[in-house]
Design a protein around this motif. Structure first.
Motif, PDB file in Angstrom:
ATOM      1  N   ILE A  25       0.966 -31.360 -11.263  1.00 24.54           N
ATOM      2  CA  ILE A  25       0.189 -30.763 -12.340  1.00 24.54           C
ATOM      3  C   ILE A  25      -0.305 -31.901 -13.221  1.00 24.54           C
ATOM      4  CG2 ILE A  25       0.253 -29.309 -14.399  1.00 24.54           C
ATOM      5  CD1 ILE A  25       2.358 -27.599 -12.966  1.00 24.54           C
ATOM      6  N   PRO A  44      -4.537 -28.341 -11.549  1.00 22.89           N
ATOM      7  CA  PRO A  44      -3.777 -28.718 -10.359  1.00 22.89           C
ATOM      8  C   PRO A  44      -4.289 -30.051  -9.816  1.00 22.89           C
ATOM      9  CG  PRO A  44      -5.417 -27.095  -9.769  1.00 22.89           C
ATOM     10  CD  PRO A  44      -5.469 -27.226 -11.264  1.00 22.89           C
ATOM     11  N   VAL A  88       5.601 -22.412 -12.463  1.00 19.33           N
ATOM     12  CA  VAL A  88       4.493 -22.543 -11.506  1.00 19.33           C
ATOM     13  C   VAL A  88       5.035 -22.927 -10.130  1.00 19.33           C
ATOM     14  CG1 VAL A  88       2.474 -23.924 -10.872  1.00 19.33           C
ATOM     15  CG2 VAL A  88       2.751 -23.112 -13.222  1.00 19.33           C
ATOM     16  N   GLU A  89       4.636 -22.158  -9.121  1.00 15.49           N
ATOM     17  CA  GLU A  89       5.061 -22.445  -7.754  1.00 15.49           C
ATOM     18  C   GLU A  89       3.938 -23.154  -6.998  1.00 15.49           C
ATOM     19  OE1 GLU A  89       5.952 -18.501  -6.417  1.00 15.49           O
ATOM     20  OE2 GLU A  89       8.067 -18.693  -6.979  1.00 15.49           O
ATOM     21  N   MET A  90       4.308 -24.118  -6.173  1.00 12.32           N
ATOM     22  CA  MET A  90       3.348 -24.864  -5.376  1.00 12.32           C
ATOM     23  C   MET A  90       3.814 -24.902  -3.931  1.00 12.32           C
ATOM     24  SD  MET A  90       2.725 -27.824  -3.543  1.00 12.32           S
ATOM     25  CE  MET A  90       4.278 -28.649  -3.934  1.00 12.32           C
ATOM     26  N   ARG A 142       7.442 -27.275  -0.720  1.00 11.10           N
ATOM     27  CA  ARG A 142       7.156 -26.356  -1.822  1.00 11.10           C
ATOM     28  C   ARG A 142       8.092 -26.673  -2.977  1.00 11.10           C
ATOM     29  NH1 ARG A 142       7.427 -20.545  -1.191  1.00 11.10           N
ATOM     30  NH2 ARG A 142       6.425 -20.767   0.859  1.00 11.10           N
ATOM     31  N   THR A 166       8.748 -25.768  -7.617  1.00 10.32           N
ATOM     32  CA  THR A 166       8.279 -25.212  -8.883  1.00 10.32           C
ATOM     33  C   THR A 166       8.149 -26.333  -9.906  1.00 10.32           C
ATOM     34  OG1 THR A 166      10.514 -24.775  -9.692  1.00 10.32           O
ATOM     35  CG2 THR A 166       9.427 -23.018  -8.428  1.00 10.32           C
ATOM     36  N   TYR A 188      -1.256 -23.118  -5.715  1.00 11.54           N
ATOM     37  CA  TYR A 188      -0.455 -22.936  -6.920  1.00 11.54           C
ATOM     38  C   TYR A 188      -0.479 -21.486  -7.383  1.00 11.54           C
ATOM     39  CZ  TYR A 188      -0.844 -28.047  -7.378  1.00 11.54           C
ATOM     40  OH  TYR A 188      -0.800 -29.398  -7.168  1.00 11.54           O
ATOM     41  N   SER A 217      -6.070 -24.018  -6.154  1.00  9.00           N
ATOM     42  CA  SER A 217      -5.666 -24.925  -5.078  1.00  9.00           C
ATOM     43  C   SER A 217      -6.427 -26.237  -5.146  1.00  9.00           C
ATOM     44  CB  SER A 217      -5.895 -24.258  -3.714  1.00  9.00           C
ATOM     45  OG  SER A 217      -7.269 -23.983  -3.528  1.00  9.00           O
TER      46      SER A 217
END
Length: 264
Positions: free
Chosen positions: A108, A133, A179-181, A192, A194, A247, A253
């Motif tokens: 981020i 992002p 926030v999840e990625m 993946r 957070t 995200y 994205s």
């Protein structure tokens, strides 16, 4: 000591311009001398500015994810400098020939609307305009990634570029910890995480950078873009396959493609 710092900076600059890797530099410096490594990185940046007409647009924090720290054998973050020719907008396509050992990681990014002259959390937060992002394009001028912290810092904390997505969300509107990625190679999930993986909250990485920048006399300035560190793991950036970081929380994205000529 100043002579060896200047010499190493010259070696790293030449490695970059001549496209020829060098041996690790930590053995040429006192053990774990991070201050010397930062001076080397600064000298290389100054030479790029003078010789190539580049200018600074931001900074990155690295080694903020505990798993990444463990793999690197360190217990603290580091930072590097982002120049104008290191920034790209998603989707990007970059030539493999521009890199030594390309890797990529999803993060981020924060963009400042005012200078940060005090490093307390309230002052840091008040200076942030929006978050977006991002992917960091990672590389180094050595023969491999078996670097020590001194090697990494001296080579601009292994930062070779940044790709930002089109979404901009005013700071404070979403909980960055949640926030999840997910980062994909084609359709394959690679890693993946957070936002909480980044020092508990990505803002903590920015506060660390603000404090460090003030201490060395180079405070963060309005307009700078700041990378807060990898949410997941750093991964190899293989050519000729699309990498996509997706995200949650409306961040969208980021897409990057490394291209390499394929023999007919």
């Amino acid at each position: 000591m100043s002579d060896i710092i200047t010499e190493i900076a010259g070696d790293l600059y030449n490695a970059r311009t001549l496209r020829t890797p060098i041996e690790f530099v930590r053995h040429r410096l006192p053990d774990n001398d991070k201050d010397a490594a930062y001076r080397i990185s600064e000298l290389v940046t100054q030479r790029r500015e003078a010789a190539e007409g580049r200018y600074r647009v931001g900074r990155k924090v690295g080694l903020t994810n505990p798993i990444v720290q463990q793999r690197a054998g360190v217990d603290e973050p580091d930072y590097g400098i982002i120049l104008d020719n290191m920034t790209f907008e998603s989707p990007i396509e970059r030539p493999a020939s521009a890199y030594f050992h390309p890797k990529i990681e999803a993060e981020i990014a924060f963009v400042l609307k005012s200078d940060i002259l005090d490093s307390d959390l309230a002052s840091v937060e008040a200076a942030i305009d929006y978050v977006t992002p991002a992917m960091e394009l990672v590389d180094n001028r050595y023969f491999s990634y078996k670097m020590g912290i001194v090697d990494t810092i001296a080579d601009n904390a292994a930062c070779e570029g940044i790709v930002t997505g089109p979404v901009r969300i005013p700071y404070g509107e979403i909980d960055l910890k949640q926030v999840e990625m997910v980062l994909y190679r084609g359709e394959e999930e690679l890693t993946r995480g957070t936002g909480g993986n980044v020092m508990g909250d990505p803002i903590n990485a920015i506060q660390w950078l603000a404090e460090t920048s003030i201490r060395i006399g180079k405070p963060l300035r309005a307009g700078e873009i700041l990378l807060s560190g990898s949410i997941g793991l750093i991964v190899d950036w293989d050519p000729n396959v699309t990498y996509t970081a997706k995200y949650s929380h409306g961040l969208g994205s980021v897409v990057a493609l490394l291209t390499e000529a394929v023999d007919a």
